[in-house]
Design a protein around this motif. Structure first.
Motif, PDB file in Angstrom:
ATOM      1  N   LEU A   8       0.823  -1.213   0.000  1.00 28.58           N
ATOM      2  CA  LEU A   8       0.000   0.000   0.000  1.00 28.58           C
ATOM      3  C   LEU A   8       0.860   1.268   0.000  1.00 28.58           C
ATOM      4  CD1 LEU A   8      -2.816  -0.929   2.537  1.00 28.58           C
ATOM      5  CD2 LEU A   8      -2.897  -1.000   0.037  1.00 28.58           C
ATOM      6  N   CYS A   9       2.095   1.159   0.477  1.00 18.93           N
ATOM      7  CA  CYS A   9       3.040   2.286   0.515  1.00 18.93           C
ATOM      8  C   CYS A   9       2.462   3.493   1.266  1.00 18.93           C
ATOM      9  CB  CYS A   9       3.453   2.696  -0.897  1.00 18.93           C
ATOM     10  SG  CYS A   9       4.292   1.385  -1.788  1.00 18.93           S
ATOM     11  N   LEU A  10       1.867   3.238   2.401  1.00 21.32           N
ATOM     12  CA  LEU A  10       1.315   4.311   3.224  1.00 21.32           C
ATOM     13  C   LEU A  10       2.227   4.563   4.421  1.00 21.32           C
ATOM     14  CD1 LEU A  10      -2.425   3.245   3.276  1.00 21.32           C
ATOM     15  CD2 LEU A  10      -1.446   5.203   2.082  1.00 21.32           C
ATOM     16  N   PRO A  11       2.332   5.802   4.865  1.00 20.81           N
ATOM     17  CA  PRO A  11       3.151   6.090   6.040  1.00 20.81           C
ATOM     18  C   PRO A  11       2.445   5.604   7.308  1.00 20.81           C
ATOM     19  CG  PRO A  11       2.026   8.060   5.336  1.00 20.81           C
ATOM     20  CD  PRO A  11       1.742   7.019   4.300  1.00 20.81           C
ATOM     21  N   PRO A  12       3.182   5.338   8.364  1.00 17.30           N
ATOM     22  CA  PRO A  12       2.561   4.897   9.626  1.00 17.30           C
ATOM     23  C   PRO A  12       1.617   5.945  10.219  1.00 17.30           C
ATOM     24  CG  PRO A  12       4.929   4.553   9.698  1.00 17.30           C
ATOM     25  CD  PRO A  12       4.635   5.296   8.448  1.00 17.30           C
ATOM     26  N   GLU A  13       1.776   7.196   9.825  1.00 18.22           N
ATOM     27  CA  GLU A  13       0.931   8.263  10.361  1.00 18.22           C
ATOM     28  C   GLU A  13      -0.448   8.279   9.716  1.00 18.22           C
ATOM     29  OE1 GLU A  13       3.951   9.265   8.697  1.00 18.22           O
ATOM     30  OE2 GLU A  13       5.043   8.770  10.517  1.00 18.22           O
ATOM     31  N   ALA A  14      -0.655   7.512   8.667  1.00 14.64           N
ATOM     32  CA  ALA A  14      -1.951   7.486   7.967  1.00 14.64           C
ATOM     33  C   ALA A  14      -3.027   6.957   8.910  1.00 14.64           C
ATOM     34  CB  ALA A  14      -1.860   6.608   6.731  1.00 14.64           C
ATOM     35  N   ALA A  51      -1.325  -4.914  10.881  1.00 13.19           N
ATOM     36  CA  ALA A  51       0.005  -4.556  10.385  1.00 13.19           C
ATOM     37  C   ALA A  51       0.232  -3.050  10.483  1.00 13.19           C
ATOM     38  CB  ALA A  51       0.163  -5.010   8.941  1.00 13.19           C
ATOM     39  N   HIS A  52      -0.818  -2.273  10.275  1.00 11.64           N
ATOM     40  CA  HIS A  52      -0.712  -0.817  10.374  1.00 11.64           C
ATOM     41  C   HIS A  52      -0.406  -0.393  11.816  1.00 11.64           C
ATOM     42  CE1 HIS A  52      -1.274   3.330   9.355  1.00 11.64           C
ATOM     43  NE2 HIS A  52      -2.302   3.464  10.165  1.00 11.64           N
ATOM     44  N   HIS A  53      -1.077  -1.024  12.762  1.00 14.18           N
ATOM     45  CA  HIS A  53      -0.800  -0.721  14.166  1.00 14.18           C
ATOM     46  C   HIS A  53       0.625  -1.112  14.545  1.00 14.18           C
ATOM     47  CE1 HIS A  53      -4.723   0.704  15.279  1.00 14.18           C
ATOM     48  NE2 HIS A  53      -5.281  -0.350  14.715  1.00 14.18           N
ATOM     49  N   ALA A  54       1.094  -2.229  14.022  1.00 14.01           N
ATOM     50  CA  ALA A  54       2.473  -2.649  14.282  1.00 14.01           C
ATOM     51  C   ALA A  54       3.458  -1.638  13.691  1.00 14.01           C
ATOM     52  CB  ALA A  54       2.719  -4.034  13.700  1.00 14.01           C
ATOM     53  N   ALA A  55       3.159  -1.140  12.498  1.00 10.78           N
ATOM     54  CA  ALA A  55       4.029  -0.135  11.871  1.00 10.78           C
ATOM     55  C   ALA A  55       4.035   1.158  12.683  1.00 10.78           C
ATOM     56  CB  ALA A  55       3.577   0.143  10.443  1.00 10.78           C
ATOM     57  N   ARG A  56       2.879   1.535  13.202  1.00 13.63           N
ATOM     58  CA  ARG A  56       2.803   2.733  14.059  1.00 13.63           C
ATOM     59  C   ARG A  56       3.649   2.569  15.311  1.00 13.63           C
ATOM     60  NH1 ARG A  56      -3.452   4.557  14.429  1.00 13.63           N
ATOM     61  NH2 ARG A  56      -3.519   5.626  12.435  1.00 13.63           N
ATOM     62  N   ASP A  57       3.523   1.399  15.945  1.00 14.28           N
ATOM     63  CA  ASP A  57       4.304   1.149  17.156  1.00 14.28           C
ATOM     64  C   ASP A  57       5.795   1.160  16.866  1.00 14.28           C
ATOM     65  OD1 ASP A  57       1.938   0.928  18.549  1.00 14.28           O
ATOM     66  OD2 ASP A  57       1.912  -1.275  18.521  1.00 14.28           O
ATOM     67  N   LEU A  58       6.172   0.589  15.753  1.00 16.43           N
ATOM     68  CA  LEU A  58       7.588   0.571  15.361  1.00 16.43           C
ATOM     69  C   LEU A  58       8.090   1.979  15.085  1.00 16.43           C
ATOM     70  CD1 LEU A  58       9.953  -1.321  14.773  1.00 16.43           C
ATOM     71  CD2 LEU A  58       9.195  -1.388  12.408  1.00 16.43           C
ATOM     72  N   ALA A  59       7.252   2.813  14.477  1.00 11.95           N
ATOM     73  CA  ALA A  59       7.654   4.185  14.184  1.00 11.95           C
ATOM     74  C   ALA A  59       7.817   5.004  15.471  1.00 11.95           C
ATOM     75  CB  ALA A  59       6.629   4.844  13.273  1.00 11.95           C
ATOM     76  N   ARG A  60       7.007   4.697  16.475  1.00 11.11           N
ATOM     77  CA  ARG A  60       7.115   5.402  17.758  1.00 11.11           C
ATOM     78  C   ARG A  60       8.402   5.033  18.473  1.00 11.11           C
ATOM     79  NH1 ARG A  60       1.218   4.065  19.481  1.00 11.11           N
ATOM     80  NH2 ARG A  60       0.117   5.627  18.272  1.00 11.11           N
ATOM     81  N   VAL A  61       8.780   3.750  18.388  1.00  6.83           N
ATOM     82  CA  VAL A  61       9.984   3.259  19.065  1.00  6.83           C
ATOM     83  C   VAL A  61      11.238   3.752  18.368  1.00  6.83           C
ATOM     84  CG1 VAL A  61      11.270   1.191  19.654  1.00  6.83           C
ATOM     85  CG2 VAL A  61       8.806   1.240  19.993  1.00  6.83           C
TER      86      VAL A  61
END
Length: 64
Positions: A8-14, A51-61
């Motif tokens: 999807l190539c979306l940023p974690p902030e989406a 997967a989106h929530h996991a990407a968000r968590d990874l971006a926060r860390v």
């Protein structure tokens, strides 16, 4: 992470809604028309949001 989510190539902030809208737009119309595949589509959406929530968590860390 889910390959479908990466495609999807979306940023974690989406937002979650943006993720779902993008995913539904990329599905073939015949896939959306088949009623018996409703459960599979719901599972697909849940997997994408997970997967989106996991990407968000990874971006926060890992700050940029």
């Amino acid at each position: 992470m889910c390959r479908a989510y990466q495609d999807l190539c979306l940023p974690p902030e989406a937002s979650n809604l943006t993720v779902l809208r993008t995913a539904m737009r990329r599905l073939h119309p015949d896939t959306l028309a088949v009623r018996s595949w409703r459960a599979a589509r719901k599972r697909y959406c849940r997997d994408l949001l997970s997967a989106h929530h996991a990407a968000r968590d990874l971006a926060r860390v890992q700050p940029h």
